[in-house]
Design an enzyme around this catalytic site. Structure first.
Site, PDB file in Angstrom:
ATOM      1  N   CYS A   1      -6.237   0.957   5.492  1.00  0.00           N
ATOM      2  CA  CYS A   1      -6.630  -0.356   6.007  1.00  0.00           C
ATOM      3  C   CYS A   1      -6.075  -0.524   7.429  1.00  0.00           C
ATOM      4  O   CYS A   1      -5.261   0.269   7.890  1.00  0.00           O
ATOM      5  CB  CYS A   1      -6.126  -1.469   5.088  1.00  0.00           C
ATOM      6  SG  CYS A   1      -4.345  -1.771   5.171  1.00  0.00           S
TER       7      CYS A   1
ATOM      8  N   HIS B   1       0.823  -1.211   0.000  1.00  0.00           N
ATOM      9  CA  HIS B   1       0.000   0.000   0.000  1.00  0.00           C
ATOM     10  C   HIS B   1       0.853   1.254   0.000  1.00  0.00           C
ATOM     11  O   HIS B   1       1.995   1.264   0.465  1.00  0.00           O
ATOM     12  CB  HIS B   1      -0.944  -0.011   1.196  1.00  0.00           C
ATOM     13  CG  HIS B   1      -2.051  -0.991   1.069  1.00  0.00           C
ATOM     14  ND1 HIS B   1      -3.010  -1.174   2.031  1.00  0.00           N
ATOM     15  CD2 HIS B   1      -2.373  -1.857   0.064  1.00  0.00           C
ATOM     16  CE1 HIS B   1      -3.866  -2.100   1.636  1.00  0.00           C
ATOM     17  NE2 HIS B   1      -3.495  -2.529   0.447  1.00  0.00           N
TER      18      HIS B   1
ATOM     19  N   GLU C   1       0.651   4.006   1.729  1.00  0.00           N
ATOM     20  CA  GLU C   1       1.073   4.485   3.050  1.00  0.00           C
ATOM     21  C   GLU C   1       2.305   3.725   3.530  1.00  0.00           C
ATOM     22  O   GLU C   1       3.248   4.316   4.050  1.00  0.00           O
ATOM     23  CB  GLU C   1      -0.043   4.300   4.086  1.00  0.00           C
ATOM     24  CG  GLU C   1      -1.347   4.965   3.745  1.00  0.00           C
ATOM     25  CD  GLU C   1      -2.360   4.031   3.117  1.00  0.00           C
ATOM     26  OE1 GLU C   1      -3.528   4.091   3.508  1.00  0.00           O
ATOM     27  OE2 GLU C   1      -1.985   3.240   2.229  1.00  0.00           O
TER      28      GLU C   1
ATOM     29  N   CYS D   1      -2.210  -0.655   7.595  1.00  0.00           N
ATOM     30  CA  CYS D   1      -1.588   0.655   7.382  1.00  0.00           C
ATOM     31  C   CYS D   1      -1.832   1.575   8.569  1.00  0.00           C
ATOM     32  O   CYS D   1      -0.957   2.360   8.932  1.00  0.00           O
ATOM     33  CB  CYS D   1      -2.080   1.281   6.083  1.00  0.00           C
ATOM     34  SG  CYS D   1      -1.374   0.488   4.608  1.00  0.00           S
TER      35      CYS D   1
END
Length: 162
Positions: free
Chosen positions: A117, A79, A81, A120
């Site tokens: 999520c 991801h 992040e 993250c």
């Protein structure tokens, strides 16, 4: 002169970063800013050296019709992040802000109700980031205070991100 506000300026940069994403479903761009200086950027993509979904022209989660926010362990991508966090020293992230923009690959529209999520969120908490600013429209955004994630532990109630 009509000058762009600072939050949307950084969100515009995060949106440009998302264009490097390699996901066939949604591409996110993230930037970490501290004291008005960009510390790092990250976008959605496979780990270094591995093939990206856009190169393979397939997405396992898509082919299995897995809904948004579920079964991330099947995804090839890291991801945005997480990629931004691993590209910055923790000392540069303490009390910083992470700007996040998601774009649907098929429609080109901004991802509605975007949020990090649960994995993250944990990374953001541990990195010492204090705020996450998420783009909703080209001019509107949501400000999330990371301390709220600490105090209202959503990992206990199954809420989903992305």
């Amino acid at each position: 002169m009509n000058r762009r506000d600072k939050e949307n300026y950084y969100l515009d940069i995060a949106q440009a970063v998302s264009e490097r994403g390699t996901c066939l479903r949604r591409n996110f761009g993230a930037i970490i800013v501290k004291n008005d200086q960009i510390q790092s950027t990250g976008y959605t993509g496979a780990p270094r050296g591995r093939k990206n979904c856009c190169d393979l022209k397939t997405c396992l989660r898509e082919s299995m019709n897995i809904p948004r926010g579920e079964r991330y362990e099947l995804c090839r991508s890291v991801h945005a992040e997480a990629n931004a966090i691993i590209s910055s020293a923790r000392s540069d992230m303490i009390d910083s802000t992470l700007y996040l923009v998601g774009v649907d690959r098929k429609s080109g529209e901004l991802v509605k109700n975007a949020c990090s999520c649960s994995m993250c969120k944990r990374l953001i908490i541990n990195a010492g980031i204090c705020r996450v600013i998420i783009r909703n429209t080209p001019n509107d955004f949501t400000v999330v205070y990371v301390q709220d994630w600490v105090e209202n532990d959503d990992s206990l109630d199954g809420k989903k991100g992305y």
